[in-house]
Design a protein around this motif. Structure first.
Motif, PDB file in Angstrom:
ATOM      1  N   SER A 180     -15.024   7.720  32.868  1.00  0.00           N
ATOM      2  CA  SER A 180     -15.155   6.571  33.769  1.00  0.00           C
ATOM      3  C   SER A 180     -16.037   6.874  34.978  1.00  0.00           C
ATOM      4  CB  SER A 180     -13.776   6.116  34.243  1.00  0.00           C
ATOM      5  OG  SER A 180     -13.214   7.058  35.146  1.00  0.00           O
ATOM      6  N   GLY A 181     -16.391   8.142  35.162  1.00  0.00           N
ATOM      7  CA  GLY A 181     -17.217   8.519  36.312  1.00  0.00           C
ATOM      8  C   GLY A 181     -16.445   8.583  37.613  1.00  0.00           C
ATOM      9  N   ASP A 182     -15.132   8.774  37.538  1.00  0.00           N
ATOM     10  CA  ASP A 182     -14.270   8.842  38.720  1.00  0.00           C
ATOM     11  C   ASP A 182     -14.395  10.225  39.367  1.00  0.00           C
ATOM     12  OD1 ASP A 182     -12.234   8.982  40.604  1.00  0.00           O
ATOM     13  OD2 ASP A 182     -10.631   8.436  39.206  1.00  0.00           O
ATOM     14  N   GLY A 183     -15.389  10.367  40.251  1.00  0.00           N
ATOM     15  CA  GLY A 183     -15.660  11.650  40.888  1.00  0.00           C
ATOM     16  C   GLY A 183     -14.491  12.238  41.654  1.00  0.00           C
ATOM     17  N   PRO A 184     -13.854  11.486  42.572  1.00  0.00           N
ATOM     18  CA  PRO A 184     -12.723  12.046  43.323  1.00  0.00           C
ATOM     19  C   PRO A 184     -11.541  12.408  42.416  1.00  0.00           C
ATOM     20  CG  PRO A 184     -13.611  10.139  44.471  1.00  0.00           C
ATOM     21  CD  PRO A 184     -14.278  10.191  43.120  1.00  0.00           C
TER      22      PRO A 184
END
Length: 92
Positions: free
Chosen positions: A34-38
């Protein structure tokens, strides 16, 4: 089983811990996709911390074949995407 954390070394980990680690791996995989960096950063550190907690470090001069290779703590989303296979970082 021998687990290598890139940039750190190897730990010996009981096979019985795979189920617990797979739960974190599943979350990490979703965050990478999903590209959820944090979230990715938090879960990656939780996974590495759990491996360190449950595993026994091998001597620095020991080089055993690693059954699992995990990314370094400073790995990026792109680094981990390159490492992933269909079954995640930790085989089920």
């Amino acid at each position: 089983m021998i687990v290598r954390i890139m940039g750190e070394g190897q730990v010996r980990l009981a096979d019985s811990h795979i189920v617990e680690l797979n739960e974190l791996d599943d979350v990490l995989l979703r965050e990478v996709e999903s590209g959820d960096g944090p979230g990715f950063r938090s879960t990656l550190h939780a996974l590495l911390d759990k491996v360190r907690e449950l595993g026994t470090p091998l001597a620095d001069d020991s080089l055993e074949p690693s059954e699992l290779i995990l990314p370094a703590p400073d790995a990026t989303l792109e680094d981990v995407r390159a490492m992933l296979r269909d079954d995640g970082l930790i085989p089920g």
